[in-house]
Every structure is written in C-alpha cells, then in structure tokens.
Design a protein around this motif. Structure first.
Motif, PDB file in Angstrom:
ATOM      1  N   VAL A   1       0.514  -0.826   0.079  1.00  0.00           N
ATOM      2  CA  VAL A   1       0.077  -0.244   0.404  1.00  0.00           C
ATOM      3  C   VAL A   1       0.933   1.369   0.121  1.00  0.00           C
ATOM      4  O   VAL A   1       1.910   1.186   0.378  1.00  0.00           O
ATOM      5  CB  VAL A   1      -1.091   0.211   1.082  1.00  0.00           C
ATOM      6  N   LEU A   2       0.602   2.321  -0.637  1.00  0.00           N
ATOM      7  CA  LEU A   2       1.692   3.737  -1.014  1.00  0.00           C
ATOM      8  C   LEU A   2       0.389   4.647  -0.687  1.00  0.00           C
ATOM      9  O   LEU A   2      -0.560   4.177  -1.136  1.00  0.00           O
ATOM     10  CB  LEU A   2       2.097   4.005  -2.628  1.00  0.00           C
ATOM     11  N   ARG A   3       1.358   5.151   1.051  1.00  0.00           N
ATOM     12  CA  ARG A   3      -0.087   5.993   1.024  1.00  0.00           C
ATOM     13  C   ARG A   3      -0.057   7.623   1.283  1.00  0.00           C
ATOM     14  O   ARG A   3       1.993   7.864   1.189  1.00  0.00           O
ATOM     15  CB  ARG A   3      -0.329   5.625   2.680  1.00  0.00           C
ATOM     16  N   ASN A   4      -0.668   8.394   1.288  1.00  0.00           N
ATOM     17  CA  ASN A   4      -0.474   9.934   1.228  1.00  0.00           C
ATOM     18  C   ASN A   4       0.332  10.238  -0.180  1.00  0.00           C
ATOM     19  O   ASN A   4       0.853  11.485   0.038  1.00  0.00           O
ATOM     20  CB  ASN A   4       0.868  10.078   2.308  1.00  0.00           C
ATOM     21  N   ALA A   5       0.047   9.719  -0.715  1.00  0.00           N
ATOM     22  CA  ALA A   5       0.859   9.625  -2.143  1.00  0.00           C
ATOM     23  C   ALA A   5       0.085  11.166  -2.891  1.00  0.00           C
ATOM     24  O   ALA A   5      -1.043  11.045  -3.183  1.00  0.00           O
ATOM     25  CB  ALA A   5       1.170   8.578  -3.181  1.00  0.00           C
ATOM     26  N   ARG A   6       1.196  12.080  -3.578  1.00  0.00           N
ATOM     27  CA  ARG A   6       0.419  13.078  -5.121  1.00  0.00           C
ATOM     28  C   ARG A   6       0.393  12.139  -6.117  1.00  0.00           C
ATOM     29  O   ARG A   6       1.084  11.079  -6.025  1.00  0.00           O
ATOM     30  CB  ARG A   6       1.484  13.758  -5.088  1.00  0.00           C
ATOM     31  N   LEU A   7      -0.616  11.686  -6.678  1.00  0.00           N
ATOM     32  CA  LEU A   7      -1.147  10.367  -8.038  1.00  0.00           C
ATOM     33  C   LEU A   7      -0.934  11.565  -9.037  1.00  0.00           C
ATOM     34  O   LEU A   7      -2.100  12.294  -8.964  1.00  0.00           O
ATOM     35  CB  LEU A   7      -1.829   9.891  -7.473  1.00  0.00           C
ATOM     36  N   ILE A   8      -0.018  10.840  -9.882  1.00  0.00           N
ATOM     37  CA  ILE A   8      -0.555  11.164 -11.243  1.00  0.00           C
ATOM     38  C   ILE A   8      -1.494   9.646 -11.878  1.00  0.00           C
ATOM     39  O   ILE A   8      -0.647   9.134 -12.349  1.00  0.00           O
ATOM     40  CB  ILE A   8       0.737  12.314 -12.451  1.00  0.00           C
ATOM     41  N   ASP A   9      -2.613  10.391 -12.073  1.00  0.00           N
ATOM     42  CA  ASP A   9      -3.510   9.095 -12.581  1.00  0.00           C
ATOM     43  C   ASP A   9      -3.516   8.955 -13.826  1.00  0.00           C
ATOM     44  O   ASP A   9      -3.630   7.527 -14.388  1.00  0.00           O
ATOM     45  CB  ASP A   9      -4.509   8.998 -12.247  1.00  0.00           C
TER      46      ASP A   9
ATOM     47  N   SER B   1      -4.714   6.350  -1.721  1.00  0.00           N
ATOM     48  CA  SER B   1      -3.098   4.836  -1.476  1.00  0.00           C
ATOM     49  C   SER B   1      -3.920   4.386  -2.511  1.00  0.00           C
ATOM     50  O   SER B   1      -4.741   4.440  -2.953  1.00  0.00           O
ATOM     51  CB  SER B   1      -4.425   5.245  -0.061  1.00  0.00           C
ATOM     52  N   ILE B   2      -2.757   4.224  -3.263  1.00  0.00           N
ATOM     53  CA  ILE B   2      -2.824   3.423  -4.311  1.00  0.00           C
ATOM     54  C   ILE B   2      -2.821   1.118  -3.812  1.00  0.00           C
ATOM     55  O   ILE B   2      -1.352   1.445  -2.831  1.00  0.00           O
ATOM     56  CB  ILE B   2      -1.690   3.238  -4.885  1.00  0.00           C
ATOM     57  N   VAL B   3      -3.121   0.117  -3.671  1.00  0.00           N
ATOM     58  CA  VAL B   3      -2.556  -1.114  -3.260  1.00  0.00           C
ATOM     59  C   VAL B   3      -2.631  -1.498  -4.347  1.00  0.00           C
ATOM     60  O   VAL B   3      -3.537  -1.462  -5.057  1.00  0.00           O
ATOM     61  CB  VAL B   3      -4.442  -1.304  -2.788  1.00  0.00           C
ATOM     62  N   MET B   4      -1.272  -2.273  -4.449  1.00  0.00           N
ATOM     63  CA  MET B   4      -1.300  -3.354  -5.335  1.00  0.00           C
ATOM     64  C   MET B   4      -0.875  -4.394  -4.381  1.00  0.00           C
ATOM     65  O   MET B   4      -0.476  -5.180  -3.449  1.00  0.00           O
ATOM     66  CB  MET B   4       0.273  -3.292  -5.465  1.00  0.00           C
ATOM     67  N   LYS B   5      -2.138  -5.645  -5.340  1.00  0.00           N
ATOM     68  CA  LYS B   5      -1.591  -7.576  -5.581  1.00  0.00           C
ATOM     69  C   LYS B   5      -1.688  -7.796  -6.869  1.00  0.00           C
ATOM     70  O   LYS B   5      -2.904  -7.384  -7.456  1.00  0.00           O
ATOM     71  CB  LYS B   5      -3.275  -6.686  -4.545  1.00  0.00           C
TER      72      LYS B   5
ATOM     73  N   GLY C   1      -7.661   9.496   0.398  1.00  0.00           N
ATOM     74  CA  GLY C   1      -8.033   9.631   1.850  1.00  0.00           C
ATOM     75  C   GLY C   1      -6.475   8.312   2.089  1.00  0.00           C
ATOM     76  O   GLY C   1      -5.805   7.052   1.117  1.00  0.00           O
ATOM     77  N   ASP C   2      -6.966   7.445   3.605  1.00  0.00           N
ATOM     78  CA  ASP C   2      -5.764   6.536   3.875  1.00  0.00           C
ATOM     79  C   ASP C   2      -6.384   5.062   2.916  1.00  0.00           C
ATOM     80  O   ASP C   2      -5.080   4.207   3.075  1.00  0.00           O
ATOM     81  CB  ASP C   2      -6.388   6.253   5.185  1.00  0.00           C
ATOM     82  N   GLY C   3      -7.414   4.801   2.413  1.00  0.00           N
ATOM     83  CA  GLY C   3      -7.444   3.760   1.824  1.00  0.00           C
ATOM     84  C   GLY C   3      -7.850   2.757   2.676  1.00  0.00           C
ATOM     85  O   GLY C   3      -7.031   2.981   4.418  1.00  0.00           O
ATOM     86  N   PRO C   4      -7.743   0.489   1.663  1.00  0.00           N
ATOM     87  CA  PRO C   4      -7.501  -0.554   2.889  1.00  0.00           C
ATOM     88  C   PRO C   4      -5.748  -0.689   2.650  1.00  0.00           C
ATOM     89  O   PRO C   4      -5.842   0.078   2.025  1.00  0.00           O
ATOM     90  CB  PRO C   4      -8.628  -0.913   2.078  1.00  0.00           C
ATOM     91  N   ALA C   5      -6.152  -1.286   3.822  1.00  0.00           N
ATOM     92  CA  ALA C   5      -4.689  -2.273   3.932  1.00  0.00           C
ATOM     93  C   ALA C   5      -5.215  -3.496   4.488  1.00  0.00           C
ATOM     94  O   ALA C   5      -5.254  -3.428   5.552  1.00  0.00           O
ATOM     95  CB  ALA C   5      -3.944  -1.286   4.447  1.00  0.00           C
TER      96      ALA C   5
END
Ligand SMILES: [Zn+2]
Length: 455
Positions: A6-14, A25-29, A39-43
């Motif tokens: 989980v990458l949290r608190n990121a500035r995101l260029i989507d 928050s970006i979750v990789m799986k 925001g914080d999103g799931p982990a």
C-alpha cells in the motif's frame, strides 16, 4: 501470490485527471493495482504500508520504439532504473525477440514488460546492407506473399507488425489487409508514403523525421525513388528538407488532418537528434553516457572504422555531422506541437538498441524533455504512458494508475507534472508489483572507461 503493498499519502498522476490528486492510497496485489482511493484507503492484514508523503506516484513509462535484442541482457535493467516499465520492440529476429519477451515477462530476466513486432518487413529490396543489425530484416517481395508471412508472424504470437522502408504501397496495402486489425501495425515508411499508409488503415508511424517526410516536405526536397538510408546523403538531405519545411503548406496540413481523423499514433524518436539540441559538448559531459550498453559500444566501434572516430565516437551514429540538425529538430518539435494541438496522438519512442545514445531508459527521459517543449509537461507525460499504451493497444491495463491495471508504478521525490526533468528524482520503481531501487540497479553495472577511444 505477491504480498500486498500500500502506497499512502501520495500525490498521484493517474493518467486521467488533468492535475495530480493529493493524499491518495494505491493498493498493489498480485501484480495489479487493487484499489486507488482518496485518503488512507484499505490495507489488508500483513500488507506492507509505505508512507509516500511528499512523493509523487505515476504509471511507469512506456518506450514504444526499442530494439531490445541489441541491448545486452544485463542492461535491460537500465529501463527500470530510468522508470521505463514497458517497451515495444519494433525490430528484431523473430525467434530472439519472442524468447526474450518470454524471459522478461516471466521475470527470469529483469527488464521492462515487452511487446514485440518481430522482424522489419521490407519489400523486395533490403533497407540496409548486411551487418550486425541486418538479422532483424525480413522481406515480403510482392503483395501475394503477404498473407502467408502475416499468418506465420501472427501464429508465432507477435503483438504487432512493423512495415519497413522499402515496402511499396501495393504490398503495404496487402499486409494491412492480411493483418485485418488483429494486432496494431506501425511503419517506418519510405517507399510507401504516410498518406497512402493512413488510407490503407495503418495504426502508427515511426520517426517523425522519416515516415511522413515525403508527405510534408516541399516538392523540390522530395527524395528520389530508390533512396537508401545507408547513404549519408539520405540523412543530410532530409535534415535540410526539414529545415526548409513549411508546416502550414497544404500538403503538411493534409497530413496532420489525416493523422487526427484516423487517430494514427505518431511515434516521435526526437532523441535521434539529441546531440543537436544539447550541443556536442553538452552531450559529451552527459553522465548517462556511462550507461551505453557494451553491445552498442562494440557496434559503434566497428562503425568508426568507416566514419572517422573522434571523442564523440560513442554517442554519434556518424551519418550526419555532430551538432548538426538543430533547426531540423526545432521544426520537428513544431510538427509535434501542431499535431498535438489539432488532436493527434503523439507517442514517445527512442530507437534505443538501434541507436547508442542516449542509452536505454534514459533515452526516453530525453524524449520526454523534448516532447515537453512541444506540448507541455502533462501532455508529454501522457505521450509515454496512456498514449503509448494506446499504440500497443493495451490501454485497458497499461499506462494509468487505476484498479485492474498492471502495478507498474514510479515513486518520485519530486512532481514531474510541472517539470518533466523531475522524472529523474525516481526513488522506487514497481513492475508488476515487484519493487526495484534504481540506485541498486545502476550500482550493479560495471564502470566504463569513458576515455577509451577504439583504434
Ligand atoms: Zn528502430
């Protein structure tokens, strides 16, 4: 099964929004992006959570024009070290590129995700003389031979088709018909004009310098039939043709119009003229020179027996004078700007492997810097992410930071949406959710003797 990151608190260029998003928050799986939330999103339990406060996350870069089998295998890591997580091979011996694609995509060899076109498809004549690069040439000598060759290539599992310089219009039409939209077709054109290829239904063009040259140069500067890229005069003539080109002339405008209407992808490879832009001294001082692969150095050393070797021997192909082409490059940037402003699709590519310098991965950073001058930073970034994903027809899983897409991500100390040179602040790169530290990848390379000039 890879662990959840989980990458949290990121500035995101989507890849979709015009501006970066904050605190995402970006979750990789399992190699893919599982979720992207404000925001914080799931982990999940046991997930590795990384605080990315102050950092920028974006999709990995895509180079749409490489010759990967001409880069040393161990140097495919350079792509990742520069943030290039996917590449399209647009010319290589079929068995070699297919094998390499299998090895890289399975993770056996560390490098960018690869898409391959197989060999360069010429017409009756070969585009260049026998030499270290000619193993990537193949021919379709007449239109009636197109269906069998295309069936062979598609059966082998290529991701695209590339038509090459000496293929005449009737054969190009037969090839495009035989492919029948099953894979994207791109072309480094010469004997077939860009306007003809667009009419036949081509998906992309390579090298803004070359493929549309006959369509947009002035009548007096058109190349005579039978022109050969093996002649030095080809390069000096087309540079002059670019310098004198009037991009507002009806023929040039007709080309832009057709590109926009059919949404044909324009592969740029502006970096072919990088030394013109940076100046020879600037290029010689470029620390990226240390990353030119040994394979490319050896080839250039052999070439230098024909073209006089100077201190620039490793960074200049020798077909035009070092430092030449500044005005031509400015005009090519104008062409990119016009095409972009009219709604055309510009995609970044470099020709690395085919060309020594700038080296793998880093060549695309140079390309983006040139594209930024023509189109601004955000559009330049799109040309090497979402735009490039369209060129390989993988826009549903590549080039954006979105659930379901590949977990090919960059974590940067700075925000490249304002200044693309900040792509060099790369802290970590993920390919399919696997993390690579660029510093570690670069430190693993042998140190090159920069002073050595081959005899
Ligand atoms: Zn090429």
């Amino acid at each position: 099964m890879s662990k959840e990151i989980v990458l949290r608190n990121a500035r995101l260029i989507d890849g979709e929004s015009d501006q970066p998003r904050e605190r995402v928050s970006i979750v990789m799986k399992d190699g893919r992006i599982a979720s992207v939330t404000d925001g914080d999103g799931p982990a999940g339990a046991g997930a590795q959570v990384i605080d990315c406060a102050g950092k920028t996350v974006m999709a990995g870069l895509i180079d749409t024009h490489v010759h990967s089998t001409f880069v040393d295998r161990t140097d495919l890591t350079l792509f990742l070290a520069a943030g290039v997580t996917a590449a399209r091979d647009v010319g290589g011996r079929l068995d070699k590129v297919l094998r390499l694609r299998g090895q890289v995509n399975s993770g056996e060899v560390v490098g960018p995700r690869l898409y391959v076109c197989g060999p360069l498809l010429d017409g009756e004549a070969h585009s260049f003389s026998p030499g270290p690069m000619s193993e990537m040439l193949d021919n379709i000598p007449r239109p009636s031979a197109a269906p069998a060759k295309i069936a062979e290539l598609l059966d082998s599992g290529v991701d695209g088709i590339k038509i090459y310089f000496t293929m005449p219009p009737d054969t190009a039409r037969a090839v495009i018909r035989a492919v029948d939209k099953r894979v994207p077709i791109t072309g480094h054109l010469g004997y077939t004009t860009a306007m003809q290829a667009i009419e036949f239904g081509i998906d992309g063009l390579e090298h803004i310098w070359i493929s549309p040259y006959q369509d947009i140069c002035s009548l007096e500067m058109r190349l005579a039939p039978g022109a050969s890229m093996s002649n030095r005069s080809f390069w000096t003539h087309t540079l002059k043709g670019w310098e004198e080109m009037n991009l507002k002339a009806p023929n040039a405008q007709a080309f832009f119009g057709a590109m926009v209407e059919k949404q044909v992808k324009m592969g740029t490879t502006l970096d072919l003229l990088w030394t013109a832009y940076s100046g020879l001294e600037g290029a010689l001082a470029d620390p990226d020179r240390a990353y030119i692969p040994p394979h490319c150095l050896a080839r250039q050393a052999a070439q230098n027996k024909k073209v006089k070797a100077g201190k620039e021997w490793d960074i200049h192909p020798g077909y035009w004078a070092p430092g030449e082409g500044r005005k031509a490059l400015d005009k090519q940037l104008d062409a990119v700007r016009m095409l972009h402003e009219q709604g055309g699709v510009v995609v970044g590519g470099t020709d690395c492997g085919g060309l020594n310098y700038p080296p793998p991965g880093f060549a695309l950073l140079r390309e983006v810097e040139l594209l930024e001058q023509a189109m601004g930073s955000m559009a330049a970034l799109k040309a090497v992410t979402v735009g490039a994903a369209r060129a390989v027809r993988k826009e549903h899983e590549l080039g954006k930071v979105k659930p379901g897409y590949y977990a090919d991500l960059l974590v940067l100390d700075k925000d490249p949406s304002k200044d693309v040179r900040d792509l060099r602040s790369l802290r970590m790169v993920y390919r399919g959710g696997v993390a690579y530290d660029p510093k570690v990848l670069l430190a693993a390379r042998p140190v090159r003797d920069m002073e050595a000039i081959p005899a």
